[in-house]
Design a protein around this motif. Sequence first.
Motif, short mmCIF file in Angstrom:
data_model
loop_
_atom_site.label_atom_id
_atom_site.label_comp_id
_atom_site.label_asym_id
_atom_site.label_seq_id
_atom_site.Cartn_x
_atom_site.Cartn_y
_atom_site.Cartn_z
N THR A 52 -13.94 2.76 -3.38
CA THR A 52 -12.79 2.79 -4.29
C THR A 52 -11.48 2.38 -3.63
O THR A 52 -10.60 1.84 -4.28
CB THR A 52 -12.59 4.20 -4.87
OG1 THR A 52 -12.43 5.14 -3.79
CG2 THR A 52 -13.79 4.61 -5.72
N HIS A 53 -11.36 2.62 -2.31
CA HIS A 53 -10.11 2.32 -1.60
C HIS A 53 -10.39 1.78 -0.20
O HIS A 53 -11.45 2.05 0.38
CB HIS A 53 -9.24 3.58 -1.48
CG HIS A 53 -8.72 4.08 -2.78
ND1 HIS A 53 -9.47 4.88 -3.62
CD2 HIS A 53 -7.52 3.88 -3.40
CE1 HIS A 53 -8.76 5.17 -4.70
NE2 HIS A 53 -7.58 4.58 -4.60
N ALA B 32 0.82 -1.21 0.00
CA ALA B 32 0.00 0.00 0.00
C ALA B 32 0.86 1.26 0.00
O ALA B 32 2.02 1.26 0.41
CB ALA B 32 -0.92 0.00 1.21
N TYR C 299 -8.49 1.54 3.70
CA TYR C 299 -7.49 2.23 4.50
C TYR C 299 -7.15 1.42 5.75
O TYR C 299 -8.04 0.86 6.39
CB TYR C 299 -8.01 3.60 4.95
CG TYR C 299 -8.31 4.55 3.82
CD1 TYR C 299 -7.41 5.55 3.46
CD2 TYR C 299 -9.52 4.48 3.13
CE1 TYR C 299 -7.69 6.43 2.43
CE2 TYR C 299 -9.81 5.36 2.09
CZ TYR C 299 -8.89 6.33 1.75
OH TYR C 299 -9.17 7.20 0.73
N VAL D 5 -2.94 2.87 2.18
CA VAL D 5 -4.09 2.89 1.28
C VAL D 5 -3.90 1.91 0.13
O VAL D 5 -2.83 1.87 -0.50
CB VAL D 5 -4.29 4.31 0.70
CG1 VAL D 5 -5.59 4.36 -0.11
CG2 VAL D 5 -4.30 5.36 1.80
N LEU D 6 -4.95 1.14 -0.14
CA LEU D 6 -4.97 0.22 -1.28
C LEU D 6 -6.24 0.45 -2.08
O LEU D 6 -7.30 0.72 -1.50
CB LEU D 6 -4.95 -1.24 -0.81
CG LEU D 6 -3.62 -1.83 -0.37
CD1 LEU D 6 -3.86 -3.21 0.24
CD2 LEU D 6 -2.63 -1.93 -1.52
N SER D 7 -6.15 0.33 -3.40
CA SER D 7 -7.36 0.41 -4.21
C SER D 7 -8.24 -0.79 -3.91
O SER D 7 -7.75 -1.84 -3.47
CB SER D 7 -7.01 0.44 -5.69
OG SER D 7 -6.54 -0.82 -6.12
N ARG D 8 -9.50 -0.64 -4.15
CA ARG D 8 -10.47 -1.72 -3.93
C ARG D 8 -10.06 -2.99 -4.66
O ARG D 8 -10.05 -4.09 -4.07
CB ARG D 8 -11.84 -1.26 -4.41
CG ARG D 8 -12.93 -2.33 -4.41
CD ARG D 8 -14.08 -1.89 -5.30
NE ARG D 8 -13.66 -1.79 -6.70
CZ ARG D 8 -14.29 -1.05 -7.61
NH1 ARG D 8 -15.33 -0.33 -7.29
NH2 ARG D 8 -13.85 -1.02 -8.87
#
Length: 218
Positions: free
Chosen positions: A38-39, A19, A41, A100-103
Motif C-alpha cells: 500500500t505504501h 511525501a 517508505y 511515506v508515499l502511497s503505492r
Amino acid sequence: MAEQISTYQARIEKLFAKASTKKYPKNQLIYYEGDELTHFYLIKEGYVKAYTILDSGDTRTIFLLGPGDIFPIAFSVSLDWHNYKVKYFYQSLTDVTMRVLSRDTFKEIIEASTESMKVYLAYVSATNEAIMKQLEVMKSKKAINKVVMLLPYFISKFGERIRPNAYRLKIKLSHQEIADLSGVTRETTTTLVKQLEKRGILEQIKGRLIIYTKKKKK
C-alpha cells in the motif's frame, strides 16, 4: 565518489518530495509478510530490518536498511503492484523517521518521466547487487570468512569513524542477526566474534561492535 553518492541520494529523495513524514518507535512492525503493498517508505533517520519466519518458527533476518533506503523491496519491472504481496516482515531496529508515499502516487511519480524511472531502476539494481554480494558471503566455506566478509558492509551501512582504522556501529546487532546475515549458526557466530576480538579485529563495548580495519594494537 562522495559527490556521486550525494547526487544519487538527492535524486532518490526527489522521488519523495511530495511525501508525508511518519515516525515509528523502536521494534515497531511496519509491514507484515504477505501484506498488500500500500505504501513505499524512504528512511531518513534510523534503521529497519527485513526478516522472515521459518517453518520451524524461528526468525531469519534477510537484510538491514538505513537512511537513504527505500522499502519494501518490490522487484516488479512492470510495476504491477496492485496484486503485489510484501515478501518480508519490516520492523524498526531503532526509532525511525521516514518519508511515506502511497503505492499509486509512487507509481505515478516513477512513470511521470524517464529520469524518475531510471533513478528507481538504478536503486532496484543496486539493491539486487547488494543481495547478491550477501549470497556470496554465505558461499564461503570457512565460517569465520563469512563473518569477516560482512564487516565492510557493516562499516558502510552503520559505521561511524571514531579514530583511524576504527569504526563503531551506530546500532546494536545481536549475534543472531549476524548469524542470519552470514549464514552460520548463532552459537558459531558467538565463538567467531570472540576469536575476532582476540585477533584485534572486533571489540564489543556496551553491546556495540567496534570494527578495526587494521588489527588493534594491544
